[in-house]
Design a protein around this motif. Structure first.
Motif, PDB file in Angstrom:
ATOM      1  N   LEU A   1       0.825  -1.209   0.000  1.00 32.11           N
ATOM      2  CA  LEU A   1       0.000   0.000   0.000  1.00 32.11           C
ATOM      3  C   LEU A   1       0.863   1.264   0.000  1.00 32.11           C
ATOM      4  O   LEU A   1       0.510   2.269  -0.645  1.00 32.11           O
ATOM      5  N   GLY A   2       1.989   1.224   0.718  1.00 33.15           N
ATOM      6  CA  GLY A   2       2.887   2.371   0.704  1.00 33.15           C
ATOM      7  C   GLY A   2       3.482   2.625  -0.676  1.00 33.15           C
ATOM      8  O   GLY A   2       3.600   3.778  -1.121  1.00 33.15           O
ATOM      9  N   LEU A   3       3.851   1.544  -1.363  1.00 33.44           N
ATOM     10  CA  LEU A   3       4.363   1.691  -2.725  1.00 33.44           C
ATOM     11  C   LEU A   3       3.298   2.270  -3.653  1.00 33.44           C
ATOM     12  O   LEU A   3       3.585   3.135  -4.494  1.00 33.44           O
ATOM     13  N   TRP A   4       2.074   1.785  -3.509  1.00 29.37           N
ATOM     14  CA  TRP A   4       0.978   2.322  -4.337  1.00 29.37           C
ATOM     15  C   TRP A   4       0.802   3.822  -4.099  1.00 29.37           C
ATOM     16  O   TRP A   4       0.717   4.605  -5.043  1.00 29.37           O
TER      17      TRP A   4
ATOM     18  N   ALA B   1       6.230   6.669   1.811  1.00 30.59           N
ATOM     19  CA  ALA B   1       7.484   6.146   2.344  1.00 30.59           C
ATOM     20  C   ALA B   1       7.329   5.748   3.809  1.00 30.59           C
ATOM     21  O   ALA B   1       7.893   4.739   4.256  1.00 30.59           O
ATOM     22  N   ALA B   2       6.553   6.523   4.580  1.00 37.85           N
ATOM     23  CA  ALA B   2       6.339   6.190   5.992  1.00 37.85           C
ATOM     24  C   ALA B   2       5.561   4.886   6.140  1.00 37.85           C
ATOM     25  O   ALA B   2       5.868   4.062   7.007  1.00 37.85           O
TER      26      ALA B   2
ATOM     27  N   ALA C   1      -0.446   6.425  11.312  1.00 36.99           N
ATOM     28  CA  ALA C   1      -0.398   7.886  11.216  1.00 36.99           C
ATOM     29  C   ALA C   1      -0.271   8.345   9.759  1.00 36.99           C
ATOM     30  O   ALA C   1      -0.925   9.305   9.329  1.00 36.99           O
ATOM     31  N   ALA C   2       0.555   7.647   8.985  1.00 30.87           N
ATOM     32  CA  ALA C   2       0.709   8.003   7.574  1.00 30.87           C
ATOM     33  C   ALA C   2      -0.572   7.736   6.791  1.00 30.87           C
ATOM     34  O   ALA C   2      -0.941   8.502   5.896  1.00 30.87           O
ATOM     35  N   GLY C   3      -1.279   6.635   7.147  1.00 31.27           N
ATOM     36  CA  GLY C   3      -2.558   6.378   6.486  1.00 31.27           C
ATOM     37  C   GLY C   3      -3.589   7.442   6.790  1.00 31.27           C
ATOM     38  O   GLY C   3      -4.355   7.864   5.899  1.00 31.27           O
TER      39      GLY C   3
END
Length: 213
Positions: free
Chosen positions: A19-22, A58-59, A85-87
């Protein structure tokens, strides 16, 4: 540091990495598939994409990586909280960005012409992406926190030496004599058998001494 099994956070961490890469790459490669925010050109960088997509992506990726490799609860908890937190920032960043951007939202606007695709771009770039990330991170937090004590080291219990019970053996000579009529030999057999003994209480010896007057 409290220890835990890597399997508790490995799968959630792998999903968070994807999901972070997306979230970090979709604004740069989405225009190839007519799925983009303005400016709708591939590999176009701006400040809005840095703060709203690159850094939170990235987080999330880093938090998922920590969950995947973590053997301690503290490291896994930090990774899950960072991803959550990043989400949340994916979902709320575009809403809060006018506070520091002269009342203008960062991140651009959906580039498609149809209403359906504009909604899908809004969900895939920010809103739904952030909600899914927070959900996966929350599941990871629950799995990690469900065992407060982690894995404790097994204490070795010293073995106590138990003396073996000794059974007295009495050799009994058999009085049975077998005559071998064909050879004229006499054979005496012996057998051994255990004899069960029982301790009896000692009796007090009576004083048999008489006093002669």
């Amino acid at each position: 540091m409290l220890q835990m099994r890597r399997s508790r956070g490995a799968f959630s961490g792998f999903l968070l990495m994807l999901l972070g890469l997306w979230g970090a790459l979709i604004p740069f490669v989405g225009p190839y598939f007519d799925y983009a925010y303005t400016p709708d050109k591939a590999w176009t960088y701006n400040t809005g994409r840095l703060w709203l997509e690159l850094l939170p992506g990235a987080a999330v990726f880093f938090g998922g990586f920590l969950l995947t490799i973590a053997r301690g609860r503290h490291t896994a908890l930090f990774g899950a909280l960072l991803a959550a937190a990043a989400g949340a920032w994916f979902t709320l960043g575009t809403v809060l960005s006018p506070l520091w951007n002269h009342h203008v939202p960062l991140g651009g606007s959906p580039a498609s012409n149809t209403v359906y695709m504009r909604i899908m771009e809004q969900l895939g770039f920010f809103t739904a992406l952030g909600v899914v990330i927070v959900f996966v991170a929350a599941v990871a937090l629950g799995r990690i926190a469900s065992v407060p004590s982690g894995i404790r080291e097994i204490e070795e219990v010293p073995e106590t030496a138990v003396p073996a019970d000794t059974v007295p053996v009495e050799t009994v000579r058999s009085d049975t004599v077998r005559d071998e009529t064909d050879r004229g030999e006499t054979v005496t057999s012996e057998e051994t058998r255990p004899v069960h003994t029982r301790l009896l209480p000692r009796r007090k010896t009576e004083d048999t001494t008489q006093t002669v007057g």
